[in-house]
Design a protein around this motif. Sequence first.
Motif, PDB file in Angstrom:
ATOM      1  N   ARG A  67      38.213  45.894  36.427  1.00 22.50           N
ATOM      2  CA  ARG A  67      37.805  46.468  35.395  1.00 22.50           C
ATOM      3  C   ARG A  67      37.461  44.972  34.456  1.00 22.50           C
ATOM      4  O   ARG A  67      36.639  44.288  34.075  1.00 22.50           O
ATOM      5  CB  ARG A  67      37.962  47.799  34.071  1.00 22.50           C
ATOM      6  CG  ARG A  67      36.527  47.423  32.718  1.00 22.50           C
ATOM      7  CD  ARG A  67      36.247  48.918  32.252  1.00 22.50           C
ATOM      8  NE  ARG A  67      35.882  49.001  31.072  1.00 22.50           N
ATOM      9  CZ  ARG A  67      35.473  49.420  31.003  1.00 22.50           C
ATOM     10  NH1 ARG A  67      36.182  50.393  30.461  1.00 22.50           N
ATOM     11  NH2 ARG A  67      34.533  49.753  29.234  1.00 22.50           N
ATOM     12  N   PHE A  68      38.738  44.695  34.077  1.00 21.58           N
ATOM     13  CA  PHE A  68      39.303  43.475  33.493  1.00 21.58           C
ATOM     14  C   PHE A  68      38.066  42.203  34.064  1.00 21.58           C
ATOM     15  O   PHE A  68      37.260  41.390  33.481  1.00 21.58           O
ATOM     16  CB  PHE A  68      40.135  42.885  33.306  1.00 21.58           C
ATOM     17  CG  PHE A  68      40.702  41.417  32.592  1.00 21.58           C
ATOM     18  CD1 PHE A  68      40.484  41.478  31.111  1.00 21.58           C
ATOM     19  CD2 PHE A  68      40.846  40.619  33.470  1.00 21.58           C
ATOM     20  CE1 PHE A  68      40.682  40.409  30.758  1.00 21.58           C
ATOM     21  CE2 PHE A  68      41.274  39.421  32.919  1.00 21.58           C
ATOM     22  CZ  PHE A  68      40.536  39.109  30.848  1.00 21.58           C
ATOM     23  N   LEU A  69      38.546  41.997  35.552  1.00 21.51           N
ATOM     24  CA  LEU A  69      38.048  40.910  36.448  1.00 21.51           C
ATOM     25  C   LEU A  69      36.026  41.241  36.376  1.00 21.51           C
ATOM     26  O   LEU A  69      35.367  40.206  36.749  1.00 21.51           O
ATOM     27  CB  LEU A  69      38.481  41.653  37.874  1.00 21.51           C
ATOM     28  CG  LEU A  69      39.680  41.024  38.238  1.00 21.51           C
ATOM     29  CD1 LEU A  69      40.099  41.124  39.042  1.00 21.51           C
ATOM     30  CD2 LEU A  69      40.200  39.351  37.376  1.00 21.51           C
ATOM     31  N   ARG A  70      35.402  42.377  36.864  1.00 21.78           N
ATOM     32  CA  ARG A  70      34.245  42.544  36.480  1.00 21.78           C
ATOM     33  C   ARG A  70      34.115  41.865  34.711  1.00 21.78           C
ATOM     34  O   ARG A  70      32.700  41.270  34.616  1.00 21.78           O
ATOM     35  CB  ARG A  70      34.191  43.493  36.542  1.00 21.78           C
ATOM     36  CG  ARG A  70      32.439  44.167  36.639  1.00 21.78           C
ATOM     37  CD  ARG A  70      32.474  45.138  37.342  1.00 21.78           C
ATOM     38  NE  ARG A  70      32.981  46.862  36.386  1.00 21.78           N
ATOM     39  CZ  ARG A  70      34.010  47.467  36.972  1.00 21.78           C
ATOM     40  NH1 ARG A  70      34.863  47.269  38.114  1.00 21.78           N
ATOM     41  NH2 ARG A  70      34.254  48.676  36.387  1.00 21.78           N
ATOM     42  N   ASP A  71      34.430  42.465  33.677  1.00 27.95           N
ATOM     43  CA  ASP A  71      33.445  42.307  32.171  1.00 27.95           C
ATOM     44  C   ASP A  71      34.109  41.097  31.863  1.00 27.95           C
ATOM     45  O   ASP A  71      33.550  40.354  30.701  1.00 27.95           O
ATOM     46  CB  ASP A  71      34.431  43.269  31.464  1.00 27.95           C
ATOM     47  CG  ASP A  71      34.040  44.249  31.693  1.00 27.95           C
ATOM     48  OD1 ASP A  71      33.283  45.152  32.162  1.00 27.95           O
ATOM     49  OD2 ASP A  71      34.977  45.860  30.644  1.00 27.95           O
ATOM     50  N   GLY A  74      34.837  34.617  35.107  1.00 31.32           N
ATOM     51  CA  GLY A  74      34.910  33.344  34.684  1.00 31.32           C
ATOM     52  C   GLY A  74      34.850  32.849  33.826  1.00 31.32           C
ATOM     53  O   GLY A  74      34.803  31.695  32.898  1.00 31.32           O
ATOM     54  N   ARG A  75      35.162  33.819  32.711  1.00 38.63           N
ATOM     55  CA  ARG A  75      35.506  33.233  31.225  1.00 38.63           C
ATOM     56  C   ARG A  75      37.152  33.887  30.105  1.00 38.63           C
ATOM     57  O   ARG A  75      37.638  33.027  29.496  1.00 38.63           O
ATOM     58  CB  ARG A  75      35.044  34.536  30.200  1.00 38.63           C
ATOM     59  CG  ARG A  75      33.269  35.020  30.466  1.00 38.63           C
ATOM     60  CD  ARG A  75      33.127  35.692  29.685  1.00 38.63           C
ATOM     61  NE  ARG A  75      33.847  35.558  28.346  1.00 38.63           N
ATOM     62  CZ  ARG A  75      33.566  36.626  27.226  1.00 38.63           C
ATOM     63  NH1 ARG A  75      33.125  38.441  28.130  1.00 38.63           N
ATOM     64  NH2 ARG A  75      33.969  36.951  26.251  1.00 38.63           N
ATOM     65  N   GLY A 136      50.195  32.789  30.013  1.00 38.41           N
ATOM     66  CA  GLY A 136      48.952  33.171  29.163  1.00 38.41           C
ATOM     67  C   GLY A 136      48.077  33.395  29.560  1.00 38.41           C
ATOM     68  O   GLY A 136      47.735  32.685  30.632  1.00 38.41           O
ATOM     69  N   ILE A 137      46.893  34.511  29.086  1.00 38.45           N
ATOM     70  CA  ILE A 137      45.893  34.277  29.943  1.00 38.45           C
ATOM     71  C   ILE A 137      45.138  34.275  27.959  1.00 38.45           C
ATOM     72  O   ILE A 137      45.123  34.649  26.646  1.00 38.45           O
ATOM     73  CB  ILE A 137      45.384  35.907  29.695  1.00 38.45           C
ATOM     74  CG1 ILE A 137      46.469  37.095  30.990  1.00 38.45           C
ATOM     75  CG2 ILE A 137      43.906  36.252  29.907  1.00 38.45           C
ATOM     76  CD1 ILE A 137      45.981  35.864  31.992  1.00 38.45           C
ATOM     77  N   TYR A 138      44.129  32.790  28.589  1.00 41.25           N
ATOM     78  CA  TYR A 138      43.072  32.685  27.516  1.00 41.25           C
ATOM     79  C   TYR A 138      41.819  33.284  27.665  1.00 41.25           C
ATOM     80  O   TYR A 138      41.359  32.991  29.346  1.00 41.25           O
ATOM     81  CB  TYR A 138      43.123  31.209  28.106  1.00 41.25           C
ATOM     82  CG  TYR A 138      44.378  30.466  27.021  1.00 41.25           C
ATOM     83  CD1 TYR A 138      43.377  29.828  25.763  1.00 41.25           C
ATOM     84  CD2 TYR A 138      45.019  30.334  27.960  1.00 41.25           C
ATOM     85  CE1 TYR A 138      44.930  29.351  25.369  1.00 41.25           C
ATOM     86  CE2 TYR A 138      46.595  29.330  27.048  1.00 41.25           C
ATOM     87  CZ  TYR A 138      46.324  29.437  26.043  1.00 41.25           C
ATOM     88  OH  TYR A 138      47.666  28.674  25.268  1.00 41.25           O
ATOM     89  N   ILE A 139      40.944  33.732  27.018  1.00 43.24           N
ATOM     90  CA  ILE A 139      39.813  34.072  27.122  1.00 43.24           C
ATOM     91  C   ILE A 139      38.672  33.665  26.386  1.00 43.24           C
ATOM     92  O   ILE A 139      38.809  32.946  25.372  1.00 43.24           O
ATOM     93  CB  ILE A 139      39.550  35.498  26.926  1.00 43.24           C
ATOM     94  CG1 ILE A 139      40.049  36.320  28.087  1.00 43.24           C
ATOM     95  CG2 ILE A 139      38.285  36.057  27.327  1.00 43.24           C
ATOM     96  CD1 ILE A 139      40.643  38.277  27.445  1.00 43.24           C
ATOM     97  N   ASP A 140      37.630  32.839  27.086  1.00 39.16           N
ATOM     98  CA  ASP A 140      37.088  32.172  26.215  1.00 39.16           C
ATOM     99  C   ASP A 140      38.087  30.966  25.722  1.00 39.16           C
ATOM    100  O   ASP A 140      37.310  30.143  24.247  1.00 39.16           O
ATOM    101  CB  ASP A 140      35.898  32.658  25.523  1.00 39.16           C
ATOM    102  CG  ASP A 140      34.838  33.593  26.067  1.00 39.16           C
ATOM    103  OD1 ASP A 140      34.755  33.398  27.310  1.00 39.16           O
ATOM    104  OD2 ASP A 140      34.359  34.447  25.086  1.00 39.16           O
TER     105      ASP A 140
END
Length: 190
Positions: A67-71, A74-75, A136-140
């Motif tokens: 679900r995370f990968l889908r949502d 690319g971000r 860490g995981i960076y989003i945007d």
Amino acid sequence: YYNKILGIPLVIYSADYEGVEYLKNAGVLDNYIVEEAVDLRDYIYDAGMLRTLSGKKMVKKRNHVNRFLRDYEGRWEYKSLTYEDRNDIIEFENRWLKAKVGESGTEDEEDLFGEKRGIEDIVSEPELYNRFKFGGIYIDGKLMAFSIGDYNSSERMAVISVEKADGRINGLYQVINKEFLANEFPDAVI
């Protein structure tokens, strides 16, 4: 020493079965009570299963990751963190704490602030980046989850000490768990 010199009882909160059995057989625990604290158990997983999320036991984690990968396709990106990233960690910790304290009121505040100070102390020591792994995981472009861990080579075990994520993002805890293990501890068995 604790009982006779300091006058306080010795309490050990973390001991493995082998260690307890060894101490029992040596007669060291004759005057002590040994009881299992179920609430203090650590999670022990097969590292290969966590890296691949294969099998029936991993279906819930796999669904959250998918679900995370889908949502966030690319971000997001995983990054091994260094001392230069410490401000990102501290900034995330401040946001995380603010959200948590807002949820729980004052009940857990003291523990949470102590935890925050401990994390700030760890990430502010450059030499600890040579001993521990940080990821860490960076989003945007913004840090939204991080982990800190160590590797026990004799047991081939990844020991994850800190794992935090923005709980509002579905699957983020599972993704940081999976990615941290895969990127920082590829040889871990457990």
